[in-house]
Design a protein around this motif. Sequence first.
Motif, mmCIF file in Angstrom:
data_model
loop_
_atom_site.group_PDB
_atom_site.id
_atom_site.type_symbol
_atom_site.label_atom_id
_atom_site.label_comp_id
_atom_site.label_asym_id
_atom_site.label_seq_id
_atom_site.Cartn_x
_atom_site.Cartn_y
_atom_site.Cartn_z
ATOM 1 N N UNK A 29 0.831 -1.210 0.000
ATOM 2 C CA UNK A 29 0.000 0.000 0.000
ATOM 3 C C UNK A 29 0.865 1.260 0.000
ATOM 4 N N UNK A 30 1.898 1.238 0.832
ATOM 5 C CA UNK A 30 2.810 2.391 0.903
ATOM 6 C C UNK A 30 3.484 2.623 -0.439
ATOM 7 N N UNK A 31 3.904 1.540 -1.080
ATOM 8 C CA UNK A 31 4.578 1.653 -2.372
ATOM 9 C C UNK A 31 3.690 2.247 -3.448
ATOM 10 N N UNK A 32 2.400 1.897 -3.444
ATOM 11 C CA UNK A 32 1.482 2.455 -4.442
ATOM 12 C C UNK A 32 1.307 3.951 -4.226
ATOM 13 N N UNK A 33 1.056 4.335 -2.980
ATOM 14 C CA UNK A 33 0.850 5.760 -2.674
ATOM 15 C C UNK A 33 2.089 6.578 -3.028
ATOM 16 N N UNK A 34 3.258 6.070 -2.648
ATOM 17 C CA UNK A 34 4.490 6.794 -2.947
ATOM 18 C C UNK A 34 4.764 6.828 -4.444
ATOM 19 N N UNK A 63 -3.103 -11.750 3.737
ATOM 20 C CA UNK A 63 -3.634 -12.534 4.863
ATOM 21 C C UNK A 63 -2.626 -12.677 5.996
ATOM 22 N N UNK A 64 -1.345 -12.468 5.702
ATOM 23 C CA UNK A 64 -0.357 -12.565 6.781
ATOM 24 C C UNK A 64 -0.483 -11.397 7.751
ATOM 25 N N UNK A 65 -1.191 -10.337 7.354
ATOM 26 C CA UNK A 65 -1.367 -9.182 8.238
ATOM 27 C C UNK A 65 -2.678 -9.219 9.017
ATOM 28 N N UNK A 66 -3.527 -10.218 8.739
ATOM 29 C CA UNK A 66 -4.802 -10.286 9.450
ATOM 30 C C UNK A 66 -4.541 -10.289 10.960
ATOM 31 N N UNK A 67 -5.343 -9.526 11.682
ATOM 32 C CA UNK A 67 -5.269 -9.465 13.143
ATOM 33 C C UNK A 67 -3.924 -8.948 13.655
ATOM 34 N N UNK A 68 -3.246 -8.147 12.833
ATOM 35 C CA UNK A 68 -2.012 -7.495 13.281
ATOM 36 C C UNK A 68 -2.178 -5.985 13.135
ATOM 37 N N UNK A 69 -1.374 -5.184 13.838
ATOM 38 C CA UNK A 69 -1.473 -3.720 13.719
ATOM 39 C C UNK A 69 -1.270 -3.224 12.288
ATOM 40 N N UNK A 70 -0.450 -3.933 11.502
ATOM 41 C CA UNK A 70 -0.152 -3.498 10.132
ATOM 42 C C UNK A 70 -1.405 -3.431 9.267
ATOM 43 N N UNK A 71 -2.406 -4.283 9.577
ATOM 44 C CA UNK A 71 -3.627 -4.316 8.776
ATOM 45 C C UNK A 71 -4.386 -2.988 8.849
ATOM 46 N N UNK A 72 -4.249 -2.259 9.956
ATOM 47 C CA UNK A 72 -4.994 -1.011 10.165
ATOM 48 C C UNK A 72 -4.122 0.235 9.978
ATOM 49 N N UNK A 73 -2.838 0.014 9.768
ATOM 50 C CA UNK A 73 -1.910 1.143 9.684
ATOM 51 C C UNK A 73 -2.056 1.895 8.365
ATOM 52 N N UNK A 74 -1.882 3.201 8.409
ATOM 53 C CA UNK A 74 -1.924 4.003 7.193
ATOM 54 C C UNK A 74 -0.609 3.892 6.418
#
Length: 693
Positions: A29-34, A63-74
């Motif tokens: 996600x970060x890579x696309x925005x940047x 799916x590796x980010x499910x239920x981790x803080x990274x899933x909700x991070x901007x």
Amino acid sequence: MAVDYSIRDGVAVITLNNPPVNGLGLSTRTGIVEGVARAAQDPAITAIVITGAGKAFSGGADITEFNTPAALQEPSLDTVIKTVEQSTKPVVVAIHSVAMGGGLELALSAHYRIAAPGAQIALPEVKLGILPGAGGTQRLPRAIGLEAALNMIVSGAPVLSDKLATSGLFDAMAKSDLLDEAIAFARKAADKPGPHPLVRDRKIEHPNAEGFLQFSRNTVAAMSKNYPAPVKCVDAIAMGVKQGFDVGLAFERACFVELVQTPESHALRHAFFGERAASKIPDVPSGTAVREIAEVAVIGAGTMGGGIAMNFLNAGIPVTLLEMKQDALDRGLATIRKNYEVQLKKGKLTAEKLEARMALIRPTLSYDDLAKADLIIEAVFEELGVKEQVFKRLDEVAKAGAILASNTSTLDLNKIAAFTKRPQDVVGMHFFSPANVMKLLEVVRGKDTAKDVLATVMQLAKKIRKTAVVSGVCDGFIGNRMIEQYIRQALYMLEEGALPAQIDRAIEKFGFAMGPFRMSDLAGNDIGWAIRKRRYQEQPDLKYSQIADRLCESGRFGQKTGAGWYDYKPGERAALPSALVDDMILAYSNEAGITRRKIRDEEIVERLVYALVNEGAKILAEGIASKASDIDMVYLTGYGFPLWRGGPMFYADTVGLYNVARAIRGYAREANGDAWQIAPSLAALADEHGTFN
């Protein structure tokens, strides 16, 4: 960074590179925005193309980010979509192979889309008990029309890009190289005066949309009564139709937040991850070399053997089918052809494929013809002496390195392996009937089974579209060991006051596909009878109700004899309550001096389900199953446990192990305490307020 940035002919190419399916994790996600920001700031860039590396455009959320803080991070997926949508330079998404979930929602936010033929397009979130949460319910109806979008979103099923070519989703279909054509398309788009078109600005046109949506809602509600997500999908689409895009988008987000907290969504996500976790064996590394399986042999052409053979034929693997007598072999081949002809009539198979699959079968009456097989599976009578004869013969004829598999459902695999001089090559492959339909494959690991044998069988299971779960060696392995305690409780309740129809009805209302007595009639009551006879010899102190034995002594073996726990009309499968069986049950209670009582449906469900849970806890403690989710996968894919409840161990976690243990102790005090010896591990977890999963 999980995104590559390059420039070609004045076009910025943003390539998602997060194998295996370019999941939209934080780094992506970060890579696309940047990447979009970088392109916007470069005066030499006229347009942007977003595509995916490898085998997918994007499979959606990581799916590796499910239920981790990274899933909700901007940046969140919403932020990514707004960034793409608000780009002043035209953004073209080049789709190949797979665009699902968030991947499709990302594509819908772009100004233009170009697709390769054969790409799978889907919004499958409903299968996880949620709905598309990044505008899917709002943009897809505006892209392909209300009815087509509703069908895709509510079903979650993939549709090939070819079928959507003229739907309005794509601006072009690639004819040769996708990226080259996307870049050329982007350059032309850059020459057009802005602003560039957005899907969100399209109108949804449908004759009598309100009537269609109400009809759809009623239909979906009737078909998905245990699943809240499909109806919420219709509601979100309807809100966008009635109130416009922005209101619909806000409502979609609210529905997503609500659904993700439902027990049904938790259960479906547990099953999703459980299926993937089942393929991981703790002490078998993921890179373990596997043996080549180019030819398979099956011993036994009966119902089970024929069904097993069909799995490999469907995958294009040649099968040598062995029987002892020509008439049995002919019957087996005829049954396989008949099964394929049923698929042909339903339009699920072409005549060409039918003949191609039948051509892969090599029928034989000689063990010598198994010499070239890489995998040999026996599906003979469930008796140790018979297995001994088969495996001693296989030891003589099978080539070195061939995997020798038994389809046994209860017998000791270590004893079977000991009949050979190569126990490291012996493994259990317990298929469930009908073997060509049921998803579950119990892979039984003997004490000497080689790691590469396990790795090979687990990989092969994926090829034949099975959910494989590894079990250690014990009587009945995971599934049948647990179901024995379930049946045992059902029989005790017959003694105490219930009748077969009430027990079946109660557990089916809970969500099981079939109650214990309908299931026994379907499988054959004589199968359970044979197991009990063996139990009486091996474990004489084990207490059983004798009601089922009495039923079998009268010749009522189930559907195959037209009479079992229920009566059956010739040629029909409808289970009709039997006055004769009811009278037999009442007489048995009287003879045993048991005062019958009214048993509540709630008690029926608790005793049946908690019997599974209690035995499952013992199986975990003994290391027969390596994790609780494996037990859940066995019951979800092989025994008809309701998917929306997540499996017996997950359901116990949902109820609370304290409550489960309390109920078990209560039933142990009331009756048949020998059947309610609480698993020490369950008792300990309950005391600690712990969970299985």
